[in-house]
Design a protein around this motif. Structure first.
Motif: not given
Length: 405
Positions: A36-40, A61-76, A78-83
């Motif tokens: 599970p990751n933000k971009e997907t 989009f709310r899943k992608a914005a969740d700060e507990k969900v990592p980016y595809l590269d594993g980093k943690m 906020a995700y402005p695009l999802a917001i």
């Protein structure tokens, strides 16, 4: 393992770009099962939005914005695009306040996020004429995709509002925008020796009838380019503020229509390539019930007529303005015809899109009016076209005193 997930994600994204949404959804879900990751989540939401599954889209989009969900590269983080995309959902649903909060949050996280600035402009301006909104509206040239200007002359300088010798108003966006922002031509003309309006075709003909010089390209003007200034047409609001919009009254001699019944022009759809056409256009048969109360005339050039609606001979915007003068009322979905009616001072009932309403038609709280055209009445749409047409029929019946023919 991680490279395999990235490859799967990239394959799904190619399907998304090709508008193969069902296959893309399947592939994105495979990725999410593994990691599970933000971009997907974001792109899965984009697929659902493209298929008009808006509730599923905002859940993603709310899943992608969740700060507990990592980016595809594993980093943690906020995700402005999802917001921003959650903001778009609120804007499309009519919740302007929540949209503004979310757009500002996205901009705070990434001030270079141009799409969020552009979206903020629409939300601010939907609430009324707004100085910050017009400042943010300038980001239209930097969003994805950017608004394009057609300039083939070097050394054109952006006009700062001061007096100048030669001023060129640059065309941009759609025909309706040109009719809307044309209200500022007279003010701009007072600030320069020579004014040129970039336009072509039938719109240019209307501008010429209104007394303005039109050009197709900036290089068409034989003047000293070192003294040239230019301004995109939609930036004129930022320069001049609020101005009356009925600047094309009686620009073309009115045509004539026989009969004593109320004469109503109708438009039920616009260009199918318009970004919001799915939510703004309807089938012509929705208007048929109105034929009990008035004679209906199509203002669409490509419609020959049917049992309920008479086609008109329309080959240009000059023809259209001539027919507008012969009508008692126009009822239209959100197309350039509404702007033509507003500019001509012709009474028009504009049927609001079911979602993603344009900022120009304001908020539900503003009732049936709008800040741009005194002759245009907006019929608010609670995501229910039947409700809208029931209201229209009721008011048309009242207008003709209940007479049914």
């Amino acid at each position: 393992m991680q490279s395999n997930i990235v490859n799967m994600y990239n394959s799904a994204t190619i399907l998304l770009e090709k508008k193969k949404y069902v296959k893309a959804i399947s592939e994105y879900k495979r990725v999410l099962k593994l990691f599970p990751n933000k971009e997907t989540y974001l792109n899965l939401g984009n697929c659902h939005r493209a298929m008009h599954d808006n509730l599923l889209a905002v859940q993603c989009f709310r899943k992608a914005a969740d700060e507990k969900v990592p980016y595809l590269d594993g980093k943690m983080g906020a995700y402005p695009l999802a917001i921003n995309n959650i903001g778009l959902h609120h804007y499309a649903s009519g919740d302007n306040t929540s949209a503004i909060v979310l757009y500002r949050e996205a901009i705070t996280l990434d001030n270079e996020y141009m799409d969020a600035h552009w979206n903020l402009a629409s939300a601010l301006l939907r609430g009324g004429v707004d100085t910050e909104g017009w400042d943010e509206y300038e980001f239209r040239f930097h969003k994805t995709p950017p608004v394009k200007l057609h300039v083939d002359t070097e050394n054109l300088k952006f006009w700062d509002g001061s007096r100048c010798r030669n001023l060129i108003i640059l065309a941009e966006q759609g025909i309706g925008d040109q009719f809307m922002w044309g209200r500022y031509f007279a003010l701009a003309k007072q600030m320069c020796t020579s004014l040129y309006i970039q336009s072509e075709g039938g719109v240019a003909e209307i501008f010429q009838l209104a007394g303005y010089n039109t050009i197709r390209s900036t290089s068409q003007v034989d003047i000293d380019v070192s003294l040239d200034y230019a301004i995109p047409i939609c930036s004129l609001s930022r320069a001049f503020g609020a101005v009356s919009g009925d600047w094309l009254r009686e620009i073309v001699p009115a045509r004539s229509l026989s009969g004593e019944r109320l004469k109503v022009g109708i438009v039920w759809s616009g260009s199918p390539t318009h970004a919001n056409d799915f939510y703004r256009s309807v089938a012509v048969h929705r208007f048929h019930r109105l034929a009990k109360y008035a004679s209906l005339y199509s203002l669409k050039p490509d419609f020959s007529g049917n049992k309920y609606v008479t086609g008109l001979d329309i080959g240009s915007w000059k023809d259209t303005f001539g027919w507008l003068g012969a009508l008692d009322l126009v009822i239209s979905v959100d197309t350039s015809i509404v702007h033509a009616c507003g500019a001509a001072g012709v009474e028009c009932w504009m049927l609001q899109p079911s979602r993603e309403t344009d900022f120009r038609w304001g908020l539900d709280a503003l009732g049936s009016g709008n800040e741009w055209y005194s002759s245009v009445k907006v019929y608010r749409n609670p995501n229910d076209w039947d409700f809208v047409f029931d209201r229209v029929e009721e008011e048309l019946r009242e207008l003709v005193g209940g007479r049914v023919v």
